[in-house]
Design a protein around this motif. Structure first.
Motif, PDB file in Angstrom:
ATOM      1  N   GLY A  43       4.260  -0.591   0.563  1.00 26.33           N
ATOM      2  CA  GLY A  43       4.210  -0.849   2.003  1.00 26.33           C
ATOM      3  C   GLY A  43       3.273   0.049   2.773  1.00 26.33           C
ATOM      4  O   GLY A  43       3.200  -0.045   4.008  1.00 26.33           O
ATOM      5  N   ALA A  44       2.518   0.899   2.074  1.00 20.46           N
ATOM      6  CA  ALA A  44       1.721   1.941   2.733  1.00 20.46           C
ATOM      7  C   ALA A  44       0.708   1.389   3.734  1.00 20.46           C
ATOM      8  O   ALA A  44       0.621   1.853   4.869  1.00 20.46           O
ATOM      9  CB  ALA A  44       1.024   2.799   1.693  1.00 20.46           C
ATOM     10  N   ASP A  45      -0.086   0.409   3.314  1.00 18.96           N
ATOM     11  CA  ASP A  45      -1.151  -0.084   4.190  1.00 18.96           C
ATOM     12  C   ASP A  45      -0.598  -0.728   5.453  1.00 18.96           C
ATOM     13  O   ASP A  45      -1.073  -0.473   6.569  1.00 18.96           O
ATOM     14  CB  ASP A  45      -2.039  -1.077   3.433  1.00 18.96           C
ATOM     15  CG  ASP A  45      -2.909  -0.396   2.392  1.00 18.96           C
ATOM     16  OD1 ASP A  45      -3.060   0.842   2.472  1.00 18.96           O
ATOM     17  OD2 ASP A  45      -3.423  -1.090   1.495  1.00 18.96           O
ATOM     18  N   ALA A  46       0.420  -1.589   5.287  1.00 17.31           N
ATOM     19  CA  ALA A  46       1.004  -2.258   6.452  1.00 17.31           C
ATOM     20  C   ALA A  46       1.673  -1.241   7.372  1.00 17.31           C
ATOM     21  O   ALA A  46       1.595  -1.350   8.600  1.00 17.31           O
ATOM     22  CB  ALA A  46       2.016  -3.315   6.009  1.00 17.31           C
ATOM     23  N   GLN A  50       1.209  -0.492  11.377  1.00 14.37           N
ATOM     24  CA  GLN A  50       2.323  -0.590  12.322  1.00 14.37           C
ATOM     25  C   GLN A  50       2.460   0.673  13.170  1.00 14.37           C
ATOM     26  O   GLN A  50       2.615   0.600  14.396  1.00 14.37           O
ATOM     27  CB  GLN A  50       3.619  -0.862  11.544  1.00 14.37           C
ATOM     28  CG  GLN A  50       3.661  -2.232  10.893  1.00 14.37           C
ATOM     29  CD  GLN A  50       4.590  -2.288   9.686  1.00 14.37           C
ATOM     30  OE1 GLN A  50       5.240  -1.299   9.337  1.00 14.37           O
ATOM     31  NE2 GLN A  50       4.644  -3.441   9.030  1.00 14.37           N
ATOM     32  N   ILE A  51       2.396   1.836  12.517  1.00 10.43           N
ATOM     33  CA  ILE A  51       2.517   3.102  13.244  1.00 10.43           C
ATOM     34  C   ILE A  51       1.332   3.290  14.187  1.00 10.43           C
ATOM     35  O   ILE A  51       1.485   3.727  15.332  1.00 10.43           O
ATOM     36  CB  ILE A  51       2.630   4.282  12.256  1.00 10.43           C
ATOM     37  CG1 ILE A  51       3.941   4.206  11.476  1.00 10.43           C
ATOM     38  CG2 ILE A  51       2.543   5.618  13.000  1.00 10.43           C
ATOM     39  CD1 ILE A  51       4.071   5.236  10.368  1.00 10.43           C
ATOM     40  N   ALA A  52       0.135   2.923  13.704  1.00  9.62           N
ATOM     41  CA  ALA A  52      -1.061   3.062  14.533  1.00  9.62           C
ATOM     42  C   ALA A  52      -0.974   2.183  15.777  1.00  9.62           C
ATOM     43  O   ALA A  52      -1.340   2.601  16.885  1.00  9.62           O
ATOM     44  CB  ALA A  52      -2.302   2.713  13.720  1.00  9.62           C
ATOM     45  N   THR A  53      -0.487   0.958  15.610  1.00  7.01           N
ATOM     46  CA  THR A  53      -0.365   0.038  16.739  1.00  7.01           C
ATOM     47  C   THR A  53       0.584   0.587  17.801  1.00  7.01           C
ATOM     48  O   THR A  53       0.271   0.607  19.002  1.00  7.01           O
ATOM     49  CB  THR A  53       0.138  -1.341  16.264  1.00  7.01           C
ATOM     50  OG1 THR A  53      -0.838  -1.925  15.396  1.00  7.01           O
ATOM     51  CG2 THR A  53       0.378  -2.275  17.442  1.00  7.01           C
ATOM     52  N   LEU A  54       1.754   1.052  17.377  1.00  5.92           N
ATOM     53  CA  LEU A  54       2.721   1.593  18.327  1.00  5.92           C
ATOM     54  C   LEU A  54       2.207   2.867  19.003  1.00  5.92           C
ATOM     55  O   LEU A  54       2.411   3.075  20.210  1.00  5.92           O
ATOM     56  CB  LEU A  54       4.047   1.876  17.625  1.00  5.92           C
ATOM     57  CG  LEU A  54       4.834   0.634  17.179  1.00  5.92           C
ATOM     58  CD1 LEU A  54       6.056   1.036  16.371  1.00  5.92           C
ATOM     59  CD2 LEU A  54       5.248  -0.205  18.384  1.00  5.92           C
ATOM     60  N   SER A 110      -3.969   7.930  14.047  1.00 10.11           N
ATOM     61  CA  SER A 110      -2.683   7.528  13.496  1.00 10.11           C
ATOM     62  C   SER A 110      -2.855   6.785  12.174  1.00 10.11           C
ATOM     63  O   SER A 110      -2.147   7.052  11.195  1.00 10.11           O
ATOM     64  CB  SER A 110      -1.940   6.641  14.506  1.00 10.11           C
ATOM     65  OG  SER A 110      -0.715   6.193  13.967  1.00 10.11           O
ATOM     66  N   GLU A 111      -3.812   5.876  12.146  1.00 10.31           N
ATOM     67  CA  GLU A 111      -4.052   5.095  10.931  1.00 10.31           C
ATOM     68  C   GLU A 111      -4.563   5.997   9.809  1.00 10.31           C
ATOM     69  O   GLU A 111      -4.132   5.895   8.656  1.00 10.31           O
ATOM     70  CB  GLU A 111      -5.047   3.973  11.215  1.00 10.31           C
ATOM     71  CG  GLU A 111      -5.031   2.872  10.161  1.00 10.31           C
ATOM     72  CD  GLU A 111      -5.608   1.570  10.696  1.00 10.31           C
ATOM     73  OE1 GLU A 111      -6.363   1.625  11.683  1.00 10.31           O
ATOM     74  OE2 GLU A 111      -5.291   0.514  10.134  1.00 10.31           O
ATOM     75  N   ALA A 116      -3.695   9.040   4.869  1.00 16.97           N
ATOM     76  CA  ALA A 116      -3.864  10.357   4.251  1.00 16.97           C
ATOM     77  C   ALA A 116      -2.566  10.844   3.620  1.00 16.97           C
ATOM     78  O   ALA A 116      -2.588  11.514   2.580  1.00 16.97           O
ATOM     79  CB  ALA A 116      -4.346  11.365   5.288  1.00 16.97           C
ATOM     80  N   PHE A 117      -1.436  10.497   4.225  1.00 14.31           N
ATOM     81  CA  PHE A 117      -0.159  10.900   3.653  1.00 14.31           C
ATOM     82  C   PHE A 117      -0.002  10.351   2.246  1.00 14.31           C
ATOM     83  O   PHE A 117       0.408  11.053   1.317  1.00 14.31           O
ATOM     84  CB  PHE A 117       1.007  10.442   4.535  1.00 14.31           C
ATOM     85  CG  PHE A 117       2.359  10.648   3.900  1.00 14.31           C
ATOM     86  CD1 PHE A 117       2.896  11.918   3.793  1.00 14.31           C
ATOM     87  CD2 PHE A 117       3.069   9.574   3.382  1.00 14.31           C
ATOM     88  CE1 PHE A 117       4.133  12.121   3.194  1.00 14.31           C
ATOM     89  CE2 PHE A 117       4.299   9.754   2.784  1.00 14.31           C
ATOM     90  CZ  PHE A 117       4.839  11.037   2.692  1.00 14.31           C
ATOM     91  N   HIS A 118      -0.358   9.091   2.070  1.00 12.76           N
ATOM     92  CA  HIS A 118      -0.218   8.484   0.741  1.00 12.76           C
ATOM     93  C   HIS A 118      -1.274   9.016  -0.228  1.00 12.76           C
ATOM     94  O   HIS A 118      -1.002   9.175  -1.433  1.00 12.76           O
ATOM     95  CB  HIS A 118      -0.258   6.962   0.861  1.00 12.76           C
ATOM     96  CG  HIS A 118       0.913   6.404   1.609  1.00 12.76           C
ATOM     97  ND1 HIS A 118       2.165   6.295   1.046  1.00 12.76           N
ATOM     98  CD2 HIS A 118       1.037   5.989   2.894  1.00 12.76           C
ATOM     99  CE1 HIS A 118       3.004   5.815   1.945  1.00 12.76           C
ATOM    100  NE2 HIS A 118       2.350   5.621   3.065  1.00 12.76           N
ATOM    101  N   SER A 119      -2.447   9.335   0.273  1.00 11.43           N
ATOM    102  CA  SER A 119      -3.468   9.961  -0.572  1.00 11.43           C
ATOM    103  C   SER A 119      -3.003  11.349  -1.028  1.00 11.43           C
ATOM    104  O   SER A 119      -3.217  11.739  -2.181  1.00 11.43           O
ATOM    105  CB  SER A 119      -4.788  10.104   0.195  1.00 11.43           C
ATOM    106  OG  SER A 119      -5.314   8.852   0.543  1.00 11.43           O
TER     107      SER A 119
END
Length: 510
Positions: A43-46, A50-54, A110-111, A116-119
Motif C-alpha cells: 500500500g506504500a505508493d497509494a 493519500q497523505i500528500a493530498t490531505l 509529503s509525498e 522515503a520512509f519505505h526506501s
C-alpha cells in the motif's frame, strides 16, 4: 474584559476554521500511524498519495487570503482577553510562516517523505544506504528550498531549527554543545577508569510476548491513560496524537535485550503524558499544542531517565520485573539492576545509548545536518562522515550502515532540525526535575512506592496545560527562575554516577 458580539463572532469563525483544518491534519496523521504500524507493504505508493493530498488540502486552507484577513482583523481587536489574544498572535505567526510555502511544496514534501520512509525501511533490511540515498537526496533538496522560502539569518539550517524549537540557531546550539562537552568529557573520563558494571543479565532471552505484557503493566502503573491512548509496535518507536484524548505510542522489542523495550516504552510514555495533558478545549488551536520539540523531549527524557533510571524506580519495579521474568531476574537485586541499566559505555545506537554518551550521538547528527543543509556535505558522503564522527567523538568503529546512518527514521520524515531538541530536552528535563523535587518534598519516596500521580499532576499544571503560551526559555524561566542551564544536568549526572561507579569528585556544581 468583555468581548463584543462582533469580535466573538469573528473568533468563533476562526475556531471553526482552525478545527476543520486540524481534522484534516489529524486524518493524515491516522494514515501515517497506520503506515508505520499495520499497513501492508503493497500500500506504500497509494498511501504516499493519500497523505500528500490531505497535507496539501490542510495547508491550502490555512494560507488562504481570507484566513489571513480574519487573523489580521482579530489581531487588531482591543477586546480580546489574554487567552484569545495568544491564540490569534500564534496563529498569525504560523500563517506568516506557512504562507511562504506554496501548497505544491507541501505536497511534494509529503509525498517524498512517505516514499522515503519505505526506501529507508528497504535500506535497513538490506543494510544498503544506496537504496535510501536517492529518496534522501530529494528530501534534502526540498528542505533547502524550504529554508530559502522561509528565510533565515546566517545559516539555512536556522530556518529548519525554528520549525521545531522557535528561536533556536546554530549559534545558540554551537555554544550549548561546546559548554556541555567539557564537563561531560571529564565525567566520562572518570568513569572510564572505574570498574565496569555488569549488565549481562539484561542481554539474554526475553520472550516477545512476555515483554509485551510487561510493557502494558508498566504503562498502567506509570499513569498512562489507556482510555485515551494505546500502544503498538513499530520499527522505530514514536508517539502520535489525533487529539489529547487519542494518543498512540509504539515500542520496539528485542528478545535479546530487555532494555530496548523498557526504556523506549517509558520514553514514549513521557511524550504521551504531555499530549494527554494538553487542554482538550483548545483542540486545533495553538494553546492546545505543545510548546516546542525541546520541551516535548524534556518530558520523555524526564520520565525515561530522571524517573525511569532512578534507584527509587528500580526498587518499586523489581517485583514486577521478577514476576514477568523470574528465570532471568529472580536473583537480581534492585541495586544491581540500577547499576546495570545505567551502564556508561560508548555505543552505536542512539536510542540505546546511556544518558551521558547520548549527547554525542545528538551532536554528530547536528553537525551532519548543518553541513548537509549548508551544502558542505553531499548525501552520498553521509556514511563516511558518520563513521568518522563516531570514531572521533565516541572512539568506536561503525560496522555497517544499519547500525550507523540508517538507524533513525527522522530523515525519512524530512525532520531536519529535530535531533538537537533531544539534547535540549535532556538539559531541560534535569532542570525541571530539580524544580519538581523542590515542589514535591517526598518525590523520591513517592516513586519508590509507585505513586507517580503527584509528579504527573505537577507537570500537567506547570507545563502541559499552557500549550504554546510560552517559548521554551520563557517556560523554563517561569518554572526555574532562569533559562537553560547545563549545570543541573551535570549535577544530576555527577551525583548519580559517582555512586554507581564509586569515584570521588569535587562537591557542588550548581
Amino acid at each position: 474584559m468583555n468581548v463584543s458580539a462582533a469580535t466573538a463572532s469573528l473568533y468563533e469563525q476562526y475556531v471553526s476554521e482552525m478545527q476543520q483544518i486540524a481534522d484534516i491534519r489529524y486524518s493524515a496523521a491516522v494514515l501515517q500511524w497506520d503506515q508505520e504500524t499495520y499497513m501492508p507493504a503493497g500500500g506504500a505508493d497509494a498511501r504516499s498519495r493519500q497523505i500528500a493530498t490531505l497535507s496539501e488540502i490542510a495547508h491550502s486552507r490555512f494560507i488562504t487570503d481570507s484566513m489571513g484577513s480574519l487573523l489580521k482583523s482579530l489581531s487588531d481587536r482591543d477586546d480580546l482577553n489574554e487567552e484569545l489574544q495568544k491564540n490569534i498572535s500564534l496563529s498569525l505567526y504560523d500563517y506568516e510562516q506557512q504562507v511562504r510555502l506554496p501548497a505544491s511544496h507541501i505536497r511534494d514534501l509529503s509525498e517524498a517523505s512517505s516514499k522515503a520512509f519505505h526506501s529507508w525501511m528497504d535500506a535497513r533490511r538490506a543494510n544498503d544506504f544506496s537504496l535510501f540515498e536517492g529518496s534522501l537526496e530529494t528530501l534534502v533538496a526540498l528542505k533547502k528550498v524550504e529554508a530559502d522560502l522561509l528565510g533565515y539569518e546566517n545559516h539555512p539550517y536556522n530556518a529548519l531549527l525554528n520549525e521545531y524549537e522557535r528561536g533556536a540557531t546554530t549559534t545558540l546550539l554551537d555554544s550549548v554543545f561546546a559548554e556541555l562537552q567539557i564537563p561531560l568529557k571529564e565525567l566520562l573520563e572518570k568513569i572510564r577508569h572505574c570498574e565496569q558494571v555488569d549488565d549481562r543479565f539484561l542481554k539474554q532471552y526475553y520472550a516477545e510476548s512476555d515483554q509485551w505484557q510487561f510493557s502494558l503493566a508498566l504503562l498502567e502503573r506509570m499513569e498512562f491513560d489507556l482510555q485515551s491512548g494505546r500502544q503498538d509496535k513499530a520499527a522505530h518507536p514514536f508517539t502520535i496524537n489525533f487529539s489529547s484524548k487519542d494518543v498512540r505510542i509504539t515500542t520496539r522489542i528485542d528478545e535479546q535485550d530487555i532494555s530496548n523495550m523498557t526504556w523506549s516504552t517509558i520514553h514514549e510514555l513521557g511524550h504521551a503524558h504531555y499530549e494527554q495533558g494538553l487542554p482538550a478545549g483548545q483542540y486545533g488551536l495553538p494553546l492546545g499544542e505543545y510548546a516546542s520539540l525541546g520541551i516535548h523531549e524534556s518530558q520523555s527524557r524526564l520520565w525515561e531517565n530522571n524517573v525511569g533510571r532512578s534507584m527509587s524506580w528500580c526498587e518499586h519495579f523489581m517485583p514486577l520485573f521478577k514476576h514477568h521474568f523470574p528465570s532471568q531476574l529472580g536473583e537480581i537485586s534492585a541495586s544491581k539492576f540500577y547499576r546495570a541499566i545505567n551502564k556508561v559505555e560508548p555505543s552505536l545506537i542512539r536510542t540505546e545509548a546511556d544518558e551521558l554518551t547520548y549527547h554525542f550521538h545528538v551532536i554528530i547528527r547536528y553537525e551532519l545536518e548543518k553541513e548537509l543543509i549548508g551544502g558542505q556535505l553531499n548525501t552520498k558522503d553521509i556514511p563516511a562522515f558518520w563513521n568518522q564522527k563516531y570514531l572521533d567523538y565516541l572512539g568506536i568503529r561503525v560496522p555497517d550502515n544499519r547500525q550507523g546512518c540508517l538507524q533513525d527514521v527522522h530523515w525519512s520524515h524530512g525532520s531536519f532540525g529535530y535531533f538537537p531538541t533531544y539534547s535540549l530536552g535532556s538539559l531541560y528535563a534535569a532542570q525541571f526535575f530539580h524544580a519538581a523535587k523542590g515542589a514535591i518534598s517526598d518525590l523520591e519516596k513517592q516513586i519508590r512506592s509507585g505513586n507517580f500521580r503527584d509528579l504527573l499532576t505537577w507537570l500537567n499544571q506547570s507545563i502541559h496545560r499552557h500549550g504554546r503560551r510560552f517559548t521554551s526559555e520563557e517556560l523554563c524561566k517561569q518554572l526555574c527562575g532562569e533559562g537553560i542551564n547545563i549545570n543541573y544536568f551535570m549535577q544530576y549526572s555527577t551525583d548519580k554516577y559517582r555512586f554507581i561507579y564509586g569515584f570521588q569528585t569535587e562537591e557542588g556544581i550548581l
